[in-house]
Design an enzyme around this catalytic site. Sequence first.
Site, PDB file in Angstrom:
ATOM      1  N   ASP A 106       0.863  -1.184   0.000  1.00 29.64           N
ATOM      2  CA  ASP A 106       0.000   0.000   0.000  1.00 29.64           C
ATOM      3  C   ASP A 106       0.901   1.237   0.000  1.00 29.64           C
ATOM      4  O   ASP A 106       2.115   1.135   0.119  1.00 29.64           O
ATOM      5  CB  ASP A 106      -0.935  -0.001   1.227  1.00 29.64           C
ATOM      6  CG  ASP A 106      -0.168   0.198   2.528  1.00 29.64           C
ATOM      7  OD1 ASP A 106       0.792  -0.554   2.768  1.00 29.64           O
ATOM      8  OD2 ASP A 106      -0.503   1.107   3.316  1.00 29.64           O
ATOM      9  N   HIS A 130       1.681  -9.039  -3.095  1.00 30.31           N
ATOM     10  CA  HIS A 130       0.575  -8.100  -2.919  1.00 30.31           C
ATOM     11  C   HIS A 130       1.209  -6.728  -2.855  1.00 30.31           C
ATOM     12  O   HIS A 130       1.637  -6.273  -1.803  1.00 30.31           O
ATOM     13  CB  HIS A 130      -0.188  -8.422  -1.632  1.00 30.31           C
ATOM     14  CG  HIS A 130      -1.322  -7.475  -1.375  1.00 30.31           C
ATOM     15  ND1 HIS A 130      -2.562  -7.644  -1.915  1.00 30.31           N
ATOM     16  CD2 HIS A 130      -1.391  -6.325  -0.666  1.00 30.31           C
ATOM     17  CE1 HIS A 130      -3.358  -6.651  -1.540  1.00 30.31           C
ATOM     18  NE2 HIS A 130      -2.665  -5.837  -0.774  1.00 30.31           N
ATOM     19  N   ASP A 143       1.297 -18.151  -3.694  1.00 30.94           N
ATOM     20  CA  ASP A 143       1.930 -17.002  -4.345  1.00 30.94           C
ATOM     21  C   ASP A 143       0.888 -16.281  -5.203  1.00 30.94           C
ATOM     22  O   ASP A 143       0.915 -16.354  -6.421  1.00 30.94           O
ATOM     23  CB  ASP A 143       3.115 -17.482  -5.191  1.00 30.94           C
ATOM     24  CG  ASP A 143       3.830 -16.318  -5.871  1.00 30.94           C
ATOM     25  OD1 ASP A 143       3.645 -15.157  -5.433  1.00 30.94           O
ATOM     26  OD2 ASP A 143       4.569 -16.573  -6.850  1.00 30.94           O
ATOM     27  N   GLU A 157       2.138 -10.094   1.082  1.00 30.90           N
ATOM     28  CA  GLU A 157       2.460  -8.682   0.942  1.00 30.90           C
ATOM     29  C   GLU A 157       3.963  -8.497   1.138  1.00 30.90           C
ATOM     30  O   GLU A 157       4.696  -9.444   1.488  1.00 30.90           O
ATOM     31  CB  GLU A 157       1.666  -7.815   1.942  1.00 30.90           C
ATOM     32  CG  GLU A 157       1.755  -6.348   1.571  1.00 30.90           C
ATOM     33  CD  GLU A 157       0.724  -5.436   2.223  1.00 30.90           C
ATOM     34  OE1 GLU A 157      -0.186  -5.913   2.915  1.00 30.90           O
ATOM     35  OE2 GLU A 157       0.843  -4.213   2.005  1.00 30.90           O
TER      36      GLU A 157
HETATM   37  O1  9MR Z   1       2.680  -6.355   9.420  1.00 28.35           O
HETATM   38  C1  9MR Z   1       1.405  -6.163   9.970  1.00 28.35           C
HETATM   39  C2  9MR Z   1       0.955  -7.462  10.618  1.00 28.35           C
HETATM   40  O2  9MR Z   1       1.806  -7.790  11.673  1.00 28.35           O
HETATM   41  C3  9MR Z   1      -0.468  -7.315  11.083  1.00 28.35           C
HETATM   42  O3  9MR Z   1      -0.903  -8.560  11.551  1.00 28.35           O
HETATM   43  C4  9MR Z   1      -1.329  -6.839   9.918  1.00 28.35           C
HETATM   44  C5  9MR Z   1      -2.775  -6.652  10.294  1.00 28.35           C
HETATM   45  O4  9MR Z   1      -2.940  -5.608  11.169  1.00 28.35           O
HETATM   46  O5  9MR Z   1      -0.835  -5.622   9.397  1.00 28.35           O
HETATM   47  C6  9MR Z   1       0.439  -5.725   8.909  1.00 28.35           C
HETATM   48  O6  9MR Z   1       0.848  -4.497   8.449  1.00 28.35           O
HETATM   49  C7  9MR Z   1       0.310  -3.996   7.253  1.00 28.35           C
HETATM   50  C8  9MR Z   1      -0.088  -2.568   7.555  1.00 28.35           C
HETATM   51  O7  9MR Z   1      -1.169  -2.566   8.457  1.00 28.35           O
HETATM   52  C9  9MR Z   1      -0.403  -1.753   6.326  1.00 28.35           C
HETATM   53  N1  9MR Z   1       0.658  -1.849   5.357  1.00 28.35           N
HETATM   54  C10 9MR Z   1       0.955  -3.219   4.994  1.00 28.35           C
HETATM   55  C11 9MR Z   1       1.387  -4.011   6.182  1.00 28.35           C
HETATM   56  C12 9MR Z   1       1.837  -5.414   5.817  1.00 28.35           C
HETATM   57  O8  9MR Z   1       0.803  -6.287   5.550  1.00 28.35           O
END
Ligand code: 9MR
Length: 570
Positions: free
Chosen positions: A169, A494, A541, A550
Amino acid sequence: MNIYVNQMGYLTNSSKFAILALPQEACADTPLSPAHVQICKEDGACLWEKDAVFFGPDASSGDFVWQLNFTELTAPGTYVIRYKDTVSYPFTVGDELYGNLNRLLSKMLYYQRCGMELTEEYAGNYARKACHTAPSVLWTEYERFLTGELSEADLQTFDIRGGWHDAGDYGRYTTAAACALGHILYAYRFFPEAFTTSLNIPESGNGIPDILNECRYELDWMLQMQTEDGSVYHKHTTQNHAAFVMPHEDTNQMLLLPPSSMAVADFVATMALASRIYRPFDEEFADRTLTAAKKSQAWLDQHPEFLFEHVKECRTGGYGDRSDIDERMWAAMELYRTTGEACYLEQAKHFFEQHPNPVQYGWADISGFAGWSLLEDELIQAPNTPSTESTDFSSAEAEFRTVYKEHLLKEADQLLEVIASCGYGVALEAKEYCWGSNLSVLNRGMLFATAYRLNPKPEYHTAVIRQMDYLLGVNATDYSYVTGVGAHAFCNPHNRITVADDIDETIPGYVSGGANGTRWVDPLAKELIPEGTPPMKSYVDRWECYSLNEITIYWNSPAIFCAAFLDSVK
Ligand code: 9MR
Ligand code: ZN
C-alpha cells in the site's frame, strides 16, 4: 520425495543443510531408513553420495523429514542434490552470495520511495513518476469537513513529502518506519563492512555509504511528522487504501492521523540513533536529529500515559499496540547512548524492569533495539578482538549490561532448542506462523546474530544461516521468499506497483510476509488454503493474498540485517 535447498546458495565455509520431505499422509508407515542422496555438479557429474538422516515427523509442515548436512562441500560452483528421480533446484556455493543479496534487499527501499520521480538511470524499467506530492490535512479537521462542519478553505494544509511507501500500500507509518530504520541503522552500525558498495541511487558517490543515503530519505520524511509540541503523527495515509494503480495515480487526500505515544517514542529513539550514526558524515544533520529527539522526549516526559487512538473510519494500516513500554525504553536508551546523561539510563532501566522478555525486534515490540543500544560497543567489534571503545561504564550500566546479556543468551539457547525440534531447522514453533511469519523467522535470525557477537558459539552462526535457508527455499512451500533470488522464487507480491506496472518481471529483492497458519487471513487465502493445512504450508503465491504475500519495508530490513551479518562473518 521433495528436496528443499537454499536456492540462492551456501557460503563456502559455513554450515549447509538441505531437507528431504514427504507429507505424512503420503506414507502408510513411518519411514525409518536414511535417504541416500547424491550431490552433483549442475551439469550432471556426481561428486559424492551421502545419507540424509531421518528426523521424523515435523509439526509445522506436517511432513516426514530427512536432514542432509553437507557442510563439507566447500568448492565454489553450482550444484544440485539428487534422490532417485528427484533433483533439487540448483544452488551456488560461494562467498559473494549474501553481499549480493543485501544489495538487492536494500535497493528495494529505493523502489519504495514516495514523493519523487524514479528515473531510468536508477530504476531501469521500473522508472515511474513522482507520487503523493499534494498537501496533507489533519484527520481531526478532515472528519469535520466530511460532516460539513468545516469548509475546504478552513483546512490547514501541510507539505509533507517523501519517505518509503510502507508496503504494497502507499501509506507511511511512523512506527513501521522506525522498525525498519532500527534494523538497518544497526545493521550498518554492527557490520559496516557489508555496506561499502554502491546501490546506484541518486545520492551514490556523495561520500556517504548508500545505505545511509537511502535511510536519510526516510528520516527526512519522519522529521516532518513531528508536530510543534513535540508529539509525532502516527501515520500519513489516505482514508482508504488506493486502488491497484500506480502511486502517482493515487490522488486521494493525504491525511495526518493523531499522534500515538509509540510514534513519539519511536521517533525519539530513531532520531537519537541517527544522530550518532550520521555525525561522522553530516554534523548539521546529527545536531538536527538530536534536537528533534530531545524535543519529543520532553513531550514523552510530560505524557507518561499510553496514547493510541484507533480511528476506525480511516481504513489503512492500524499499527495498533497495547503497550508503549518497549518504545519508551528504546527512546531513553538511545538518548542515554547519544548524550551519556545518566537520567536517561535510569529511565531505560525503569522500563526494562517492566518488560518480561526484551529481545523482540518487530514493529509492535522493539525492545530488542534498546538492547542493541545498551550493548552497542560490544556488538560493533568482531568477536574476540579487544574493544576499542571506552569500557569505563558506570557501575549502574555495567550491572544492567550483565543482566541483559545473560537474558539474551539464555533466550538464544532456548531458541536453539526450537530449531532442534523443527525438522526444517526454523526457530519458530508451529503456533507462531502468523501474518508476516517471515519477520518472526528473521527476528530470531537477528537475535542469533546478536548472541554470536556476544559469545561466538558456532551454533549461533549456524542458526542465522538456517533462518536464511528457510527464507530462501528450505521450507515446505518450495518457494524462495525473495523475488528474483533462486530458481523458484515467489513473484506475485501483494504490491500495487507490481500489479499495476504492466511489467512481467517483478522488481527483485522483495521479501514476502510468508506462511500464515492462523485463520485470520484474507478472503482468497481462506478459500485456497483448506482448514487443517500445516502452518508452514499455509501460503500461496497470489497477489490478492495480502495476509500471505504482501511486502513491507520492515520485512526487508531484518533480512538486510541477517544478510549483512553473514556477509561480514563467514
Ligand atoms: O505487518 C502487519 C501485521 O503484523 C499485522 O498482523 C497486519 C494486520 O494488522 O498488518 C500488517 O501491516 C500492514 C499494515 O497494516 C499496512 N501496510 C501493509 C502491512 C503489511 O501487511
Ligand atoms: Zn507515494
